[in-house]
Design a protein around this motif. Structure first.
Motif, PDB file in Angstrom:
ATOM      1  N   TYR A  64     -10.585 -31.836  49.735  1.00 41.02           N
ATOM      2  CA  TYR A  64      -9.393 -31.853  50.588  1.00 41.02           C
ATOM      3  C   TYR A  64      -8.661 -30.513  50.540  1.00 41.02           C
ATOM      4  CZ  TYR A  64      -5.067 -33.610  52.720  1.00 41.02           C
ATOM      5  OH  TYR A  64      -3.978 -33.811  53.547  1.00 41.02           O
ATOM      6  N   CYS A  65      -8.525 -29.947  49.361  1.00 40.54           N
ATOM      7  CA  CYS A  65      -7.867 -28.645  49.225  1.00 40.54           C
ATOM      8  C   CYS A  65      -8.666 -27.565  49.948  1.00 40.54           C
ATOM      9  CB  CYS A  65      -7.697 -28.288  47.750  1.00 40.54           C
ATOM     10  SG  CYS A  65      -6.437 -29.249  46.887  1.00 40.54           S
ATOM     11  N   PRO A 119      -6.089 -23.164  47.502  1.00 38.92           N
ATOM     12  CA  PRO A 119      -6.912 -23.020  46.297  1.00 38.92           C
ATOM     13  C   PRO A 119      -7.320 -24.360  45.700  1.00 38.92           C
ATOM     14  CG  PRO A 119      -5.064 -21.496  46.236  1.00 38.92           C
ATOM     15  CD  PRO A 119      -4.826 -22.399  47.401  1.00 38.92           C
ATOM     16  N   VAL A 120      -8.524 -24.372  45.153  1.00 38.59           N
ATOM     17  CA  VAL A 120      -9.064 -25.559  44.504  1.00 38.59           C
ATOM     18  C   VAL A 120      -8.710 -25.527  43.021  1.00 38.59           C
ATOM     19  CG1 VAL A 120     -11.206 -26.757  43.888  1.00 38.59           C
ATOM     20  CG2 VAL A 120     -10.928 -25.756  46.171  1.00 38.59           C
ATOM     21  N   ARG A 121      -8.304 -26.678  42.512  1.00 33.68           N
ATOM     22  CA  ARG A 121      -7.940 -26.832  41.105  1.00 33.68           C
ATOM     23  C   ARG A 121      -6.876 -25.796  40.728  1.00 33.68           C
ATOM     24  NH1 ARG A 121     -14.075 -27.799  38.753  1.00 33.68           N
ATOM     25  NH2 ARG A 121     -14.693 -29.278  40.389  1.00 33.68           N
ATOM     26  N   GLU A 122      -7.029 -25.192  39.524  1.00 27.40           N
ATOM     27  CA  GLU A 122      -5.975 -24.306  39.029  1.00 27.40           C
ATOM     28  C   GLU A 122      -6.051 -22.887  39.582  1.00 27.40           C
ATOM     29  OE1 GLU A 122      -9.452 -23.963  36.244  1.00 27.40           O
ATOM     30  OE2 GLU A 122      -8.407 -25.587  37.275  1.00 27.40           O
ATOM     31  N   GLU A 123      -6.922 -22.659  40.566  1.00 33.74           N
ATOM     32  CA  GLU A 123      -7.032 -21.312  41.150  1.00 33.74           C
ATOM     33  C   GLU A 123      -5.704 -20.826  41.731  1.00 33.74           C
ATOM     34  OE1 GLU A 123     -10.138 -21.502  44.003  1.00 33.74           O
ATOM     35  OE2 GLU A 123     -11.736 -21.777  42.522  1.00 33.74           O
ATOM     36  N   MET A 153     -17.028 -23.347  53.054  1.00 30.94           N
ATOM     37  CA  MET A 153     -16.729 -24.183  51.884  1.00 30.94           C
ATOM     38  C   MET A 153     -17.857 -24.061  50.861  1.00 30.94           C
ATOM     39  SD  MET A 153     -16.035 -28.310  51.640  1.00 30.94           S
ATOM     40  CE  MET A 153     -14.578 -28.254  52.667  1.00 30.94           C
ATOM     41  N   ASP A 154     -17.470 -23.991  49.591  1.00 32.26           N
ATOM     42  CA  ASP A 154     -18.446 -23.913  48.513  1.00 32.26           C
ATOM     43  C   ASP A 154     -19.382 -25.125  48.569  1.00 32.26           C
ATOM     44  OD1 ASP A 154     -18.979 -22.622  45.659  1.00 32.26           O
ATOM     45  OD2 ASP A 154     -19.031 -24.808  45.459  1.00 32.26           O
ATOM     46  N   GLU A 190       7.425 -19.970  51.079  1.00 29.22           N
ATOM     47  CA  GLU A 190       6.211 -19.694  51.840  1.00 29.22           C
ATOM     48  C   GLU A 190       4.992 -19.645  50.925  1.00 29.22           C
ATOM     49  OE1 GLU A 190       6.634 -16.234  54.314  1.00 29.22           O
ATOM     50  OE2 GLU A 190       8.448 -17.016  55.275  1.00 29.22           O
ATOM     51  N   LEU A 191       5.162 -19.008  49.758  1.00 25.87           N
ATOM     52  CA  LEU A 191       4.041 -18.977  48.822  1.00 25.87           C
ATOM     53  C   LEU A 191       3.704 -20.384  48.352  1.00 25.87           C
ATOM     54  CD1 LEU A 191       1.980 -17.541  47.068  1.00 25.87           C
ATOM     55  CD2 LEU A 191       3.757 -17.261  45.321  1.00 25.87           C
ATOM     56  N   ALA A 192       4.721 -21.154  47.988  1.00 18.83           N
ATOM     57  CA  ALA A 192       4.466 -22.516  47.500  1.00 18.83           C
ATOM     58  C   ALA A 192       3.748 -23.358  48.552  1.00 18.83           C
ATOM     59  CB  ALA A 192       5.783 -23.173  47.097  1.00 18.83           C
ATOM     60  N   PHE A 193       4.246 -23.346  49.776  1.00 19.95           N
ATOM     61  CA  PHE A 193       3.625 -24.140  50.840  1.00 19.95           C
ATOM     62  C   PHE A 193       2.190 -23.691  51.113  1.00 19.95           C
ATOM     63  CE2 PHE A 193       8.014 -25.391  52.342  1.00 19.95           C
ATOM     64  CZ  PHE A 193       7.815 -26.752  52.223  1.00 19.95           C
ATOM     65  N   SER A 194       1.908 -22.403  50.914  1.00 15.51           N
ATOM     66  CA  SER A 194       0.550 -21.900  51.176  1.00 15.51           C
ATOM     67  C   SER A 194      -0.456 -22.396  50.142  1.00 15.51           C
ATOM     68  CB  SER A 194       0.548 -20.366  51.193  1.00 15.51           C
ATOM     69  OG  SER A 194       0.665 -19.829  49.875  1.00 15.51           O
ATOM     70  N   LEU A 195       0.036 -22.952  49.046  1.00 19.71           N
ATOM     71  CA  LEU A 195      -0.829 -23.423  47.971  1.00 19.71           C
ATOM     72  C   LEU A 195      -0.908 -24.950  47.917  1.00 19.71           C
ATOM     73  CD1 LEU A 195       0.468 -20.957  45.224  1.00 19.71           C
ATOM     74  CD2 LEU A 195      -1.556 -20.692  46.688  1.00 19.71           C
ATOM     75  N   ILE A 196      -0.296 -25.596  48.896  1.00 16.06           N
ATOM     76  CA  ILE A 196      -0.224 -27.063  48.957  1.00 16.06           C
ATOM     77  C   ILE A 196      -0.939 -27.533  50.218  1.00 16.06           C
ATOM     78  CG2 ILE A 196       1.354 -29.016  49.210  1.00 16.06           C
ATOM     79  CD1 ILE A 196       3.461 -27.183  47.743  1.00 16.06           C
ATOM     80  N   PRO A 197      -1.889 -28.442  50.123  1.00 14.19           N
ATOM     81  CA  PRO A 197      -2.613 -28.877  51.326  1.00 14.19           C
ATOM     82  C   PRO A 197      -1.730 -29.669  52.279  1.00 14.19           C
ATOM     83  CG  PRO A 197      -3.228 -30.235  49.438  1.00 14.19           C
ATOM     84  CD  PRO A 197      -2.376 -29.118  48.908  1.00 14.19           C
TER      85      PRO A 197
END
Length: 432
Positions: free
Chosen positions: A391-392, A398-402, A1-2, A80-87
């Motif tokens: 949390y993300c 991805p964090v924020r708009e990444e 984590m950053d 699958e793509l959408a779910f991969s971007l949602i925590p």
């Protein structure tokens, strides 16, 4: 984590802790909440059963953004793509028209086998499934009536369809180990003032009694009923009004679905949650964003979404409320719409979990409305963004708009090519 994300999180934790808010505990609670993301955003509510059938039932999707899913495989790829971007791990909400089978089948004859590929996929993805009978966009609903239809044969068709849908929902719940919510919504109503408002409602009540006649294991399936204020083609009168379904749901122990767009523009569903919760064992939400009317815009972080989250948290209603989404926008990237709306819904719940609820309650009980207002306003600028970033990152998304870069890349690699394939000329076969 950053390291910056972690240090910002620790600083935010310290600020919230001053008012008795345990941020770690809030995020743990948030991780247990499942949002039911709706499949119909991905293909503009067309489905695969009769996908050339025009939309009816007061439903309209505007826009022509390229890349709408045309097959179950394409839709699952987009999901699958959408779910991969949602925590977090969530659920998918299916409509009956999204059958995945080579068999020609009618709505009143659908069975669990016609959705087996969806079940297998959900198992692989670690998702739950919810379900809805599709009482629109069909030859037998073209006059605007289904379960309240005056023709007993047509009415029976829709009764049988809803019965079949409940069995499919129970199968989902049994197979996936997560209770399926099967929600009944119908478009029935009159464009102009009816001569008889009572008779259609009597027919609807009798039809619903038949639909729900068979007892199903509540661990596998929960039934819900959903009202609407009006629709295109039913501006004067809707059979399944809020009053009708609130009465039916309470009397028959069914979940009452509150859709954010199904009420008068000056009404909000956040204010209804505490009232209904006193008389029901559960609530179903369809979180949407009405624009002037039930236009189902993508969910944004507006005041009503924040208030919905607050009411669920402050009323301790998270355990009895099933949260689903319901919007469809064909004017923007459809995968992005899912990600924006779902992340916002989760974020609103997180913000509510970070409120100093006990301090606000105590101030209110003591009549100290000054402190109540001051804390409420100051917490609007507390660093919830730092908590959300953490949390993300912790959930590997991805964090924020990444996340937008991934969606844009997918658009170029996949979505735009769907349009090219559809537009490509077909060579005629010749016999030599």
């Amino acid at each position: 984590m950053d390291q910056t994300i972690r240090s910002n999180y620790e600083a935010a934790k310290a600020l919230y802790a001053k008012h008795g808010v345990d941020v770690d505990a809030a995020l743990e609670k948030l991780s247990q909440i499942k949002i039911s993301m709706h499949c119909w955003q991905g293909d503009d509510v067309r489905g695969f059963l009769n996908k050339d059938q025009a939309l009816t039932g007061g439903i309209s999707v505007t826009g022509n953004y390229p890349g709408a899913a045309g097959t179950p495989e394409e839709l699952r790829s987009d999901l699958e793509l959408a779910f991969s971007l949602i925590p977090g791990k969530h659920k998918l909400n299916l409509h009956a028209i999204y059958v995945d089978t080579d068999e020609k089948v009618e709505l009143d004859k659908i069975e669990p086998k016609h959705f087996q590929k969806w079940v297998d996929w959900a198992k692989e993805q670690g998702l739950g499934l919810d379900f809805n009978p599709t009482c629109f966009s069909h030859e037998k609903s073209k006059d605007g009536f289904t379960l309240s239809h005056p023709d007993p044969e047509i009415r029976q068709f829709w009764i049988d369809h809803c019965k079949a849908s409940r069995k499919i929902g129970a199968y989902f719940g049994e197979q996936l180990g997560q209770t399926c919510v099967t929600n009944v919504w119908i478009p029935d109503g009159f464009k102009d003032t009816p001569a008889d408002r009572l008779a259609p409602r009597k027919r609807l009540k009798e039809a619903l009694d038949q639909v729900f006649e068979e007892e199903l294991n509540p661990a596998h399936n929960l039934d819900a009923v959903e009202s609407k204020l009006f629709g295109l083609g039913s501006e004067a009168y809707v059979v399944g009004s809020h009053e009708f379904y609130m009465g039916y749901g309470i009397q028959n122990n069914k979940l009452i679905c509150l859709d954010a767009g199904h009420f008068h523009p000056t009404e909000v569903i956040s204010n209804k949650l505490s009232a209904i919760s006193l008389f029901t064992d559960g609530i179903l939400l369809h979180v949407s964003r009405p624009m002037r009317w039930d236009s189902d815009h993508v969910v944004t972080m507006d005041d009503e979404l924040i208030d919905i989250g607050r009411e669920l948290v402050r009323g301790d209603l998270l355990g009895k409320t099933h949260i689903g989404l319901d919007f469809f926008d064909a004017s923007i990237n459809r995968v992005a719409a899912w990600v924006i709306g779902t992340r916002n819904t989760i974020k609103a719940l997180m913000r509510a979990l970070l409120d100093p609820v006990e301090a606000l309650r105590q101030a209110e009980l003591e009549g100290d409305y000054t402190t109540r207002l001051a804390l409420t306003e100051e917490f609007k600028s507390y660093p919830f963004g730092a908590v959300w970033d953490y949390y993300c990152s912790k959930n590997g998304v991805p964090v924020r708009e990444e996340w937008l870069a991934e969606v844009k890349a997918y658009e170029q690699a996949v979505l735009l090519k769907r349009g090219e394939a559809a537009a490509a000329p077909v060579e005629a076969e010749t016999n030599v």
